[in-house]
Design an enzyme around this catalytic site. Sequence first.
Site, PDB file in Angstrom:
ATOM      1  N   LEU A 109      -9.889   4.016  -2.861  1.00  0.00           N
ATOM      2  CA  LEU A 109      -8.669   4.052  -3.259  1.00  0.00           C
ATOM      3  C   LEU A 109      -7.586   4.328  -2.012  1.00  0.00           C
ATOM      4  CD1 LEU A 109      -8.736   6.224  -6.639  1.00  0.00           C
ATOM      5  CD2 LEU A 109      -9.069   3.664  -6.211  1.00  0.00           C
ATOM      6  N   ASP A 110      -6.591   3.380  -2.257  1.00  0.00           N
ATOM      7  CA  ASP A 110      -5.360   3.415  -0.920  1.00  0.00           C
ATOM      8  C   ASP A 110      -4.848   5.107  -1.089  1.00  0.00           C
ATOM      9  OD1 ASP A 110      -5.776   0.982  -0.447  1.00  0.00           O
ATOM     10  OD2 ASP A 110      -4.297   0.250  -1.798  1.00  0.00           O
ATOM     11  N   LYS A 111      -4.046   5.359   0.023  1.00  0.00           N
ATOM     12  CA  LYS A 111      -3.486   6.606   0.030  1.00  0.00           C
ATOM     13  C   LYS A 111      -2.450   6.979  -1.243  1.00  0.00           C
ATOM     14  CE  LYS A 111      -0.700   9.663   3.334  1.00  0.00           C
ATOM     15  NZ  LYS A 111      -0.336   9.731   4.753  1.00  0.00           N
TER      16      LYS A 111
ATOM     17  N   LYS B  73      -2.695  -4.884  -5.136  1.00  0.00           N
ATOM     18  CA  LYS B  73      -1.528  -5.047  -4.010  1.00  0.00           C
ATOM     19  C   LYS B  73      -1.518  -6.798  -3.809  1.00  0.00           C
ATOM     20  CE  LYS B  73      -1.098  -0.148  -3.137  1.00  0.00           C
ATOM     21  NZ  LYS B  73      -1.512   0.333  -2.166  1.00  0.00           N
TER      22      LYS B  73
END
Length: 247
Positions: free
Chosen positions: A105-107, A195
């Site tokens: 998962l992205d930051k 995104k």
Amino acid sequence: MIMQMRVDKTLSQLQIATRSESKKLFAAGRVKINDEIIKNGSVKFNPERDLLSVDGEAVVYREFQYFMLNKPAGCITATEDKKERTVMDFLPRERHRNLSPVGRLDKDTEGLLLITDDGALNHELLAPGKHVEKEYFARVSGKVTEEVTKRFAEGLEIGEKRPTAPAGLELRGTDGETVSEVLVTITEGKFHQIKRMFHAVGMEVLYLKRVRMGSLILDEDLEPGAYRLLTEEEINKLKTDSGKTEL
Ligand code: URA
């Protein structure tokens, strides 16, 4: 192979009792192997043959550890990093050995992260051929119209060799024009995929949280940064999702 496990180590690995807590259990005669009361944590047993119990309740021994973390924003999905906080910082240090997150998962993304030392399951859940669903709650800029939903279903060009696989997009709320809340379901795991998919339709992700992976649903009782062990049922269902049915 005959496996011999120390009783105190097993109780602490399974988070039933820390080493110091288990000393009290032994002293009180609350731990048994088969019918024998165990007074010393260094005693070894064979989990395939012997029944370990505490207060008469069987202790189910598992070879692997499975944690569900509600990942908070602001940490990276990695096992270690020199500068950044990682998802591992939320799990007890003594349990870290061989653990790795399943997928990334992205930051700034929150939500469901499975962390396990079951390398085979990790691999299977991410294998492209298995099409394990990942569901996200997203708040996005603009209005999610039927046209946008159709484009997600058809597949989008996001700069990869091929368009994305069909994705589900369900509108959950909107203020009319500027912000929409949606559930997005994808079966792939490309870098920044959600995104980039919204980018491809001229929209921007403002907030992203994973709520499900296969049959595993984020436990809403877990605050961001909190974790719990998976139940036996959750593990078995995940193994079915990944095409494996045995524990
Ligand atoms: N898609 C993204 O863009 N980010 C994530 O963290 C997960 C899926």
